[in-house]
Design an enzyme around this catalytic site. Sequence first.
Site, PDB file in Angstrom:
ATOM      1  CB  CYS A 187     -53.748 -29.931 -23.122  1.00  0.00           C
ATOM      2  SG  CYS A 187     -53.168 -31.591 -22.651  1.00  0.00           S
ATOM      3  CG  HIS A 238     -53.471 -32.444 -26.892  1.00  0.00           C
ATOM      4  ND1 HIS A 238     -52.865 -31.486 -26.105  1.00  0.00           N
ATOM      5  CD2 HIS A 238     -54.177 -31.756 -27.836  1.00  0.00           C
ATOM      6  CE1 HIS A 238     -53.177 -30.284 -26.564  1.00  0.00           C
ATOM      7  NE2 HIS A 238     -53.970 -30.421 -27.602  1.00  0.00           N
ATOM      8  CG  HIS A 250     -55.759 -27.283 -28.352  1.00  0.00           C
ATOM      9  ND1 HIS A 250     -54.783 -28.132 -28.804  1.00  0.00           N
ATOM     10  CD2 HIS A 250     -55.885 -26.347 -29.337  1.00  0.00           C
ATOM     11  CE1 HIS A 250     -54.350 -27.752 -29.997  1.00  0.00           C
ATOM     12  NE2 HIS A 250     -55.004 -26.667 -30.341  1.00  0.00           N
TER      13      HIS A 250
END
Length: 294
Positions: A187, A238, A250
């Site tokens: 990510c 994240h 993402h």
Amino acid sequence: MKGKKQPDDRRNNMKRFCLVAAILLIFSAYAHADVTYKIKKGDTLSGVSKKFNVSAKEIRSLNNLKKSSKLKIGHTLIVKKAGPKTYTVKKGESINRIAKKFNIDAKELKDINLLDSDSLKPGQKLLLEAEPEIETAKINLEKEIENISESEEIAQMNAKDRVILFAKKFINIPYKFGGNSIMGIDCSAYVQRVYSLIGITIPRSARLQFKEGKIVDRDSLSIGDLVFFRTYASFPSHVGIYLGNDLFIHSSSKGKKVSIDSLKTPYYFKRFIGGKRFIIDNAEIEITKQLQEG
């Protein structure tokens, strides 16, 4: 009627079996054949090597060519030698040992197999080269991104439009923890790569990215902002790029690829911890100037 139909069915089944067997034999022969290329007018060794992602030195070696050798139109070159496509791991073997055995870079071997660590299990099957369609997709995407980056028309677009354009080019690229390439990306590497394409430098990890930029709450999110979550750790672990309308893009460990999700999804809604803004538009710059002057 039944007595006549059964022999016909058996004959049809036999025909289908023979056809499938023939296809498998042809496919098997093709899969293990050398990759060749017929020289055309204007071809150069460096051009052929780039086309097949093989070094010019390797092509010369496969075809017993000297550095001074000239390519002849119509001549067929071997560009890749046939070899095993997969390997079954034996007890005690390591990534480095297998890579050395097949003259492959260890990091490349891990990337091809989307491995997060060096640990292997006996009986595990490894790809020794990228699947052709994946390799082709990788090359095409890299070329497309390069062409877009150099386009004057794209350069005239505002930063928010450009970041979304580049972000969506990576859709369906595989997720890989710690990965930083088109073969597999995590990510934070994904958002770092996308931002770099519009000339903005940000840190590598989500944890460090969250320490920079302008703080933005959920209701004030704007296209191109980074959105952060606490997933497997107590710190920001994240990150994605906000697309507007509560959507963000993402590299998802849950979905195993770059994809679009909603901030309203219960999983992400509960774990959202804030946004950060790195793209400042002209209107915001003007407001900041006025506040400073006032």
